[in-house]
Motif scaffolding. Structure first.
Motif, PDB file in Angstrom:
ATOM      1  N   UNK A 229       0.797  -1.224   0.000  1.00 61.57           N
ATOM      2  CA  UNK A 229       0.000   0.000   0.000  1.00 61.57           C
ATOM      3  C   UNK A 229       0.835   1.281   0.000  1.00 61.57           C
ATOM      4  N   UNK A 230       1.692   1.414   0.961  1.00 62.28           N
ATOM      5  CA  UNK A 230       2.424   2.683   1.048  1.00 62.28           C
ATOM      6  C   UNK A 230       3.878   2.586   0.587  1.00 62.28           C
ATOM      7  N   UNK A 231       4.084   1.715  -0.363  1.00 64.77           N
ATOM      8  CA  UNK A 231       5.460   1.537  -0.818  1.00 64.77           C
ATOM      9  C   UNK A 231       5.628   1.954  -2.279  1.00 64.77           C
ATOM     10  N   UNK A 232       6.836   2.292  -2.624  1.00 68.29           N
ATOM     11  CA  UNK A 232       7.153   2.520  -4.032  1.00 68.29           C
ATOM     12  C   UNK A 232       7.545   1.170  -4.621  1.00 68.29           C
ATOM     13  N   UNK A 233       6.810   0.724  -5.635  1.00 65.76           N
ATOM     14  CA  UNK A 233       7.101  -0.607  -6.153  1.00 65.76           C
ATOM     15  C   UNK A 233       7.640  -0.544  -7.587  1.00 65.76           C
ATOM     16  N   UNK A 234       8.727  -1.270  -7.777  1.00 66.64           N
ATOM     17  CA  UNK A 234       9.354  -1.346  -9.091  1.00 66.64           C
ATOM     18  C   UNK A 234       9.049  -2.697  -9.716  1.00 66.64           C
ATOM     19  N   UNK A 235       8.577  -2.690 -10.953  1.00 65.00           N
ATOM     20  CA  UNK A 235       8.194  -3.952 -11.593  1.00 65.00           C
ATOM     21  C   UNK A 235       8.988  -4.163 -12.876  1.00 65.00           C
ATOM     22  N   UNK A 236       9.670  -5.277 -12.947  1.00 64.31           N
ATOM     23  CA  UNK A 236      10.439  -5.659 -14.130  1.00 64.31           C
ATOM     24  C   UNK A 236       9.641  -6.725 -14.866  1.00 64.31           C
ATOM     25  N   UNK A 237       9.086  -6.354 -16.022  1.00 68.89           N
ATOM     26  CA  UNK A 237       8.291  -7.310 -16.795  1.00 68.89           C
ATOM     27  C   UNK A 237       9.201  -8.068 -17.756  1.00 68.89           C
ATOM     28  N   UNK A 238       8.725  -9.237 -18.203  1.00 67.27           N
ATOM     29  CA  UNK A 238       9.630 -10.081 -18.967  1.00 67.27           C
ATOM     30  C   UNK A 238       9.800  -9.630 -20.413  1.00 67.27           C
ATOM     31  N   UNK A 239       8.920  -8.766 -20.892  1.00 72.13           N
ATOM     32  CA  UNK A 239       9.151  -8.170 -22.207  1.00 72.13           C
ATOM     33  C   UNK A 239       8.364  -6.867 -22.330  1.00 72.13           C
ATOM     34  N   UNK A 240       8.637  -6.129 -23.377  1.00 71.49           N
ATOM     35  CA  UNK A 240       8.020  -4.814 -23.532  1.00 71.49           C
ATOM     36  C   UNK A 240       6.516  -4.891 -23.765  1.00 71.49           C
ATOM     37  N   UNK A 241       6.104  -5.929 -24.443  1.00 73.21           N
ATOM     38  CA  UNK A 241       4.677  -6.073 -24.698  1.00 73.21           C
ATOM     39  C   UNK A 241       3.925  -6.149 -23.367  1.00 73.21           C
ATOM     40  N   UNK A 242       4.442  -6.963 -22.451  1.00 70.31           N
ATOM     41  CA  UNK A 242       3.803  -7.083 -21.140  1.00 70.31           C
ATOM     42  C   UNK A 242       3.954  -5.804 -20.328  1.00 70.31           C
ATOM     43  N   UNK A 243       5.116  -5.183 -20.427  1.00 69.99           N
ATOM     44  CA  UNK A 243       5.322  -3.927 -19.692  1.00 69.99           C
ATOM     45  C   UNK A 243       4.308  -2.883 -20.154  1.00 69.99           C
ATOM     46  N   UNK A 244       4.073  -2.863 -21.447  1.00 67.68           N
ATOM     47  CA  UNK A 244       3.122  -1.891 -21.996  1.00 67.68           C
ATOM     48  C   UNK A 244       1.704  -2.158 -21.501  1.00 67.68           C
ATOM     49  N   UNK A 245       1.341  -3.425 -21.430  1.00 68.58           N
ATOM     50  CA  UNK A 245       0.006  -3.752 -20.930  1.00 68.58           C
ATOM     51  C   UNK A 245      -0.137  -3.278 -19.482  1.00 68.58           C
ATOM     52  N   UNK A 246       0.875  -3.569 -18.689  1.00 71.97           N
ATOM     53  CA  UNK A 246       0.841  -3.141 -17.286  1.00 71.97           C
ATOM     54  C   UNK A 246       0.703  -1.621 -17.198  1.00 71.97           C
ATOM     55  N   UNK A 247       1.495  -0.940 -17.989  1.00 74.88           N
ATOM     56  CA  UNK A 247       1.442   0.527 -17.994  1.00 74.88           C
ATOM     57  C   UNK A 247       0.034   1.023 -18.315  1.00 74.88           C
ATOM     58  N   UNK A 248      -0.563   0.439 -19.330  1.00 80.81           N
ATOM     59  CA  UNK A 248      -1.914   0.864 -19.715  1.00 80.81           C
ATOM     60  C   UNK A 248      -2.921   0.631 -18.596  1.00 80.81           C
ATOM     61  N   UNK A 249      -2.771  -0.504 -17.929  1.00 82.52           N
ATOM     62  CA  UNK A 249      -3.690  -0.802 -16.826  1.00 82.52           C
ATOM     63  C   UNK A 249      -3.556   0.252 -15.727  1.00 82.52           C
ATOM     64  N   UNK A 250      -2.339   0.620 -15.419  1.00 82.59           N
ATOM     65  CA  UNK A 250      -2.117   1.603 -14.362  1.00 82.59           C
ATOM     66  C   UNK A 250      -2.663   2.969 -14.763  1.00 82.59           C
ATOM     67  N   UNK A 251      -2.391   3.349 -15.996  1.00 81.32           N
ATOM     68  CA  UNK A 251      -2.837   4.677 -16.439  1.00 81.32           C
ATOM     69  C   UNK A 251      -4.350   4.738 -16.553  1.00 81.32           C
TER      70      UNK A 251
END
Lengths: 331, 331
Positions: A229-251
């Motif tokens: 909850x109150x932490x800064x979390x860094x996420x390393x995704x296994x490829x850019x396609x997945x990273x992009x999906x995660x980014x979209x979900x967050x935004x």
DNA sequence: TTGTACGCGTTATCAA
DNA sequence: TTGATAACGCGTACAA
């Protein structure tokens, strides 16, 4: 045959392979004759005579994923440098289909094979006993060129740690240890342990289709939200396609990328740059990968011609350093 | 040659091309011999004898744009149905380079050519006088398969109009009238005029790189914002890649897609589905495009074999209907 | 510098 | 059902 120019086929042949072995005058005559007769050299006949097709077979899983079409793009661009043409097959994850593709390629006497698909074990590939190189896949018994995934894992963990994350997460599928991608997990983990970072390796299979990817990554994100909850979390995704999906979900949830999330992708495929917030990523040097693959292949091809298969007794494994591309998801 | 089995080459040949023309018993013997000798059929020799390479050349502008790699994916997948292999070149927008590629392809006696690049005029292509089909490009003198762009323009305008837009905008580059994409502009315009919609055709060159695209589209968006303050504006972009960039620009500003903007893309390439807000798009039926291209090619190849080039005197132009994919940017 | 003769592995044609 | 022969277009001795 263009002996209707008065020359023997030998002379014509010489003109094709080494024009300067013919009088300048006759070069002209032949050139004209070719033009007027609209005659085209037949390279296949040359192959019959000397065995060099100058064709290489490529077996790729699909062209749908940015990474593969990117690699293929660079492979076929090596034509300018090496002169090899490429017959391309898309594998579809079916072993029997791929075996048929390989048979077909062998029947066409391709001088070598570049394999990106993961379907056939390297032991089976090596049994074909022809020049062959794999890219980013299991490669125990064959030559290969891979990115240094271990280093990549470290780079990702380092940048996340430097960006002030309290917890480092790496999401990856359950990759076997003999696949290069496994190194990412190991590198990430080792960095975290050595530097006493809080970390978490999430082994998840996000499926094959975009919809499955999306659902799986959304799930993962929601768990993460609830847990840290109150932490800064860094996420390393296994490829850019997945990273992009995660980014979209967050935004989609926040309207922007909140400071509490940092994201790193892998590959440096176009999507990482073109995402709504350009994604920091561990970049593969795709141009060099393609070039190294061709070099390894030519080494083997030459060894074959000289009938010195000893040269190939130990597979060559070329490893290329990844390059961290810092963009806006780690600021 | 495997006559060390005791058979003549004729019999072996028959076994390759039509196994059932050989006794079952002898089929077995030959099969065993091939295995123990590790002998592979040589299809190039067959080509020498009967002229059929079963290879087709593909010239594509690049693999970087989603649309092209998507089309290529479907083209090479037709192997299962038609048996043709594909040698692939990426054109790089250089006419001389493409001419060299074509020469190379001709020297390898490819049975036909599929051309997606726009570099060489169809008149020049037709002069090569071999089976050839183009996809979505100028095609006056050659066979082609295209999407019905005019219909696509109408579909885009219709959905924007139905979604309550006060002003309909279509952004496209300055396409010549003989390129299929010009139809999009015409269709869009005609719909608007017939239905008395307010509309605006923006002829803009957004450049070739992503960065140029981004800058150009951002410019366009800012002008539009300033110009249509209290209106609902519908924007039809010339492809999904551009539509996605526009979408990202808007979301970066507003945190979401505001009701006042509706967006429609073109192609139905993967990015349209995977965008942060799935993009409504006029979809090209890429699978059918690939299949039709192969059918047109086989027609020509057969005509060539029968030495009936009359069949090719009038180019075949196949036009496929686009399919509107309604997603969330027009809600 | 150019020509002759043969071979590459297969298919087509005709004959057995 | 099988075999013998010529042919496909070029490369490679070797000879002229």
């Amino acid at each position: 045959m263009a002996e209707y120019t008065g020359f023997s086929k030998t002379t014509i042949s010489r003109y094709f392979s080494n024009p300067d072995s013919v009088t300048l005058e006759n070069q002209d005559k032949i050139a004209h004759a070719l033009e007027t007769l609209n005659y085209k050299e037949n390279k296949l006949a040359r192959v019959m005579a000397n065995g060099k097709t100058e064709i290489i077979g490529v077996i790729i899983p699909n062209l749908y994923m940015h990474y593969y079409s990117n690699v293929l793009d660079h492979i076929i661009s090596t034509y300018e440098k090496y002169g090899y043409k490429f017959i391309v097959f898309a594998g579809k994850d079916d072993a029997d289909v791929e075996r048929r593709y390989i048979s077909e390629l062998l029947a066409y006497k391709t001088e070598g094979l570049i394999v990106l698909s993961h379907t056939l074990p390297s032991k089976e590939l090596s049994a074909y006993n022809i020049p062959l190189v794999t890219i980013e896949r299991e490669d125990k018994y064959v030559c290969s060129v891979n990115t240094d995934n271990y280093m990549g894992g470290i780079q990702a963990a380092t940048i996340l740690s430097k960006s002030g994350c309290d917890i480092l997460i790496h999401a990856n599928s359950d990759v076997p240890e003999d696949v290069p991608a496994y190194g990412r997990i190991k590198g990430f983990k080792n960095f975290c342990e050595k530097n006493k970072c809080d970390y978490n390796i999430l082994i998840r299979d996000f499926g094959k289709t975009y919809d499955e990817n999306y659902a799986g990554i959304k799930n993962m994100f929601e768990e993460t939200e609830a847990k840290y909850i109150n932490k800064t979390v860094g996420i390393f995704m296994s490829n850019d396609t997945h990273a992009n999906i995660l980014l979209n979900i967050i935004i989609k949830k926040y309207g922007k990328l909140p400071d509490k999330y940092k994201i790193v992708g892998f590959d440096n495929s176009p999507i990482s740059k073109e995402a709504i917030v350009p994604i920091t990523t561990v970049g593969q040097q795709v141009d060099k990968i393609a070039d190294e693959a061709m070099q390894i292949l030519t080494v083997q091809i030459n060894a074959f011609k000289k009938r010195k298969p000893e040269l190939l007794s130990k597979p060559i494994h070329k490893v290329l350093t990844p390059i961290l591309i810092r963009r806006e998801t780690t600021r």
